[in-house]
Scaffold this motif. Structure first.
Motif, PDB file in Angstrom:
ATOM      1  N   ALA A 170      -7.294  11.633   2.478  1.00  0.00           N
ATOM      2  CA  ALA A 170      -7.958  10.408   2.012  1.00  0.00           C
ATOM      3  C   ALA A 170      -6.937   9.290   1.797  1.00  0.00           C
ATOM      4  O   ALA A 170      -7.185   8.131   2.170  1.00  0.00           O
ATOM      5  N   ALA A 171      -5.792   9.627   1.214  1.00  0.00           N
ATOM      6  CA  ALA A 171      -4.750   8.621   0.986  1.00  0.00           C
ATOM      7  C   ALA A 171      -4.207   8.107   2.316  1.00  0.00           C
ATOM      8  O   ALA A 171      -3.945   6.904   2.460  1.00  0.00           O
ATOM      9  N   LYS A 172      -4.040   8.992   3.291  1.00  0.00           N
ATOM     10  CA  LYS A 172      -3.536   8.568   4.607  1.00  0.00           C
ATOM     11  C   LYS A 172      -4.529   7.637   5.281  1.00  0.00           C
ATOM     12  O   LYS A 172      -4.146   6.606   5.852  1.00  0.00           O
ATOM     13  N   ILE A 173      -5.810   7.964   5.218  1.00  0.00           N
ATOM     14  CA  ILE A 173      -6.829   7.118   5.839  1.00  0.00           C
ATOM     15  C   ILE A 173      -6.908   5.768   5.128  1.00  0.00           C
ATOM     16  O   ILE A 173      -6.920   4.714   5.770  1.00  0.00           O
ATOM     17  N   ALA A 174      -6.936   5.792   3.801  1.00  0.00           N
ATOM     18  CA  ALA A 174      -6.993   4.539   3.038  1.00  0.00           C
ATOM     19  C   ALA A 174      -5.743   3.701   3.284  1.00  0.00           C
ATOM     20  O   ALA A 174      -5.825   2.480   3.472  1.00  0.00           O
ATOM     21  N   GLY A 175      -4.584   4.351   3.296  1.00  0.00           N
ATOM     22  CA  GLY A 175      -3.334   3.628   3.539  1.00  0.00           C
ATOM     23  C   GLY A 175      -3.291   3.014   4.925  1.00  0.00           C
ATOM     24  O   GLY A 175      -2.874   1.866   5.095  1.00  0.00           O
ATOM     25  N   THR A 176      -3.738   3.761   5.919  1.00  0.00           N
ATOM     26  CA  THR A 176      -3.775   3.232   7.281  1.00  0.00           C
ATOM     27  C   THR A 176      -4.709   2.032   7.361  1.00  0.00           C
ATOM     28  O   THR A 176      -4.379   1.013   7.979  1.00  0.00           O
ATOM     29  N   ALA A 177      -5.872   2.133   6.722  1.00  0.00           N
ATOM     30  CA  ALA A 177      -6.827   1.016   6.735  1.00  0.00           C
ATOM     31  C   ALA A 177      -6.221  -0.222   6.086  1.00  0.00           C
ATOM     32  O   ALA A 177      -6.294  -1.325   6.643  1.00  0.00           O
ATOM     33  N   LEU A 178      -5.615  -0.050   4.926  1.00  0.00           N
ATOM     34  CA  LEU A 178      -5.028  -1.195   4.222  1.00  0.00           C
ATOM     35  C   LEU A 178      -3.869  -1.811   4.995  1.00  0.00           C
ATOM     36  O   LEU A 178      -3.780  -3.032   5.132  1.00  0.00           O
ATOM     37  N   VAL A 179      -2.985  -0.977   5.499  1.00  0.00           N
ATOM     38  CA  VAL A 179      -1.821  -1.488   6.230  1.00  0.00           C
ATOM     39  C   VAL A 179      -2.269  -2.186   7.514  1.00  0.00           C
ATOM     40  O   VAL A 179      -1.748  -3.247   7.862  1.00  0.00           O
ATOM     41  N   PRO A 226       0.808  -1.232   0.000  1.00  0.00           N
ATOM     42  CA  PRO A 226       0.000   0.000   0.000  1.00  0.00           C
ATOM     43  C   PRO A 226       0.837   1.277   0.000  1.00  0.00           C
ATOM     44  O   PRO A 226       0.447   2.271  -0.621  1.00  0.00           O
ATOM     45  N   ALA A 227       1.975   1.249   0.676  1.00  0.00           N
ATOM     46  CA  ALA A 227       2.829   2.436   0.694  1.00  0.00           C
ATOM     47  C   ALA A 227       3.283   2.786  -0.717  1.00  0.00           C
ATOM     48  O   ALA A 227       3.279   3.956  -1.115  1.00  0.00           O
ATOM     49  N   LEU A 228       3.638   1.783  -1.487  1.00  0.00           N
ATOM     50  CA  LEU A 228       4.082   2.023  -2.868  1.00  0.00           C
ATOM     51  C   LEU A 228       2.905   2.402  -3.767  1.00  0.00           C
ATOM     52  O   LEU A 228       3.041   3.255  -4.644  1.00  0.00           O
ATOM     53  N   LEU A 229       1.769   1.766  -3.544  1.00  0.00           N
ATOM     54  CA  LEU A 229       0.605   2.047  -4.380  1.00  0.00           C
ATOM     55  C   LEU A 229       0.055   3.456  -4.157  1.00  0.00           C
ATOM     56  O   LEU A 229      -0.564   4.023  -5.057  1.00  0.00           O
ATOM     57  N   LEU A 230       0.279   4.000  -2.976  1.00  0.00           N
ATOM     58  CA  LEU A 230      -0.244   5.336  -2.678  1.00  0.00           C
ATOM     59  C   LEU A 230       0.684   6.466  -3.120  1.00  0.00           C
ATOM     60  O   LEU A 230       0.283   7.625  -3.104  1.00  0.00           O
ATOM     61  N   VAL A 231       1.904   6.143  -3.538  1.00  0.00           N
ATOM     62  CA  VAL A 231       2.841   7.187  -3.978  1.00  0.00           C
ATOM     63  C   VAL A 231       2.261   8.021  -5.124  1.00  0.00           C
ATOM     64  O   VAL A 231       2.288   9.257  -5.059  1.00  0.00           O
ATOM     65  N   PRO A 232       1.701   7.415  -6.176  1.00  0.00           N
ATOM     66  CA  PRO A 232       1.140   8.250  -7.244  1.00  0.00           C
ATOM     67  C   PRO A 232      -0.015   9.139  -6.765  1.00  0.00           C
ATOM     68  O   PRO A 232      -0.162  10.274  -7.230  1.00  0.00           O
TER      69      PRO A 232
END
Length: 163
Positions: free
Chosen positions: A91-100, A62-68
């Motif tokens: 939104a990216a931080k919330i989504a990334g936190t949820a996925l991680v 997820p960290a790599l997928l959220l870079v773009p």
């Protein structure tokens, strides 16, 4: 000067840790409910069955997928659309936190098979817990908690007065 810079970075990092801590369990639980759907249940079974280094890659994906997405947010800000950029970053931080958080719940038993991970994870967790405890014990945090409780009490009284 070095001490001041260190304190600044520790404070910023502590705020990030608090955000992660605040959202980690509820967001993981939200995604776990999604895991009841057939496709996501199948996907979660596949993730749980990964070998250790594949689980590690899945955990960091997820960290790599959220870079773009984060770059797009910076582009919005650079184009003078600060509100949109900030909204995309949040939104990216919330989504990334949820996925991680969900991926960690799925992969932690497998990751603990890696000797270096099993050695460093408890140290990381202990350090993180100490930082969070220190922040929560600080006078500033305590003042915010008192203000929050007072605001909640005022809101409850307002709602009660409305009938």
């Amino acid at each position: 000067m070095r001490s001041l810079v260190r304190r600044f970075f520790v404070a910023v990092f502590a705020l990030l840790l608090l955000f992660e801590e605040w959202g980690w369990e509820p967001l993981a639980a939200l995604l776990a409910r999604l895991g009841r759907l057939p496709f996501f249940a199948w996907l979660e079974r596949r993730i749980r069955a990964l070998p250790p280094y594949a689980a590690l890659a899945a955990f960091f994906a997820p960290a790599l997928l959220l870079v773009p997405i984060k770059l797009a947010a910076l582009w919005f800000i650079a184009q003078g659309h600060g509100g949109w950029g900030l909204a995309v970053l949040v939104a990216a931080k919330i989504a990334g936190t949820a996925l991680v958080a969900r991926l960690f719940a799925l992969t932690q038993p497998t990751l603990m098979q890696l000797a270096w991970f099993a050695r460093w994870y408890p140290r990381w967790k202990g350090w993180k817990d100490r930082v969070i405890a220190e922040v929560k014990g600080s006078p500033g945090w305590q003042a915010v908690q008192r203000a929050k409780a007072a605001a909640a009490a005022q809101w409850a009284q307002f709602r009660k007065n409305l009938g």
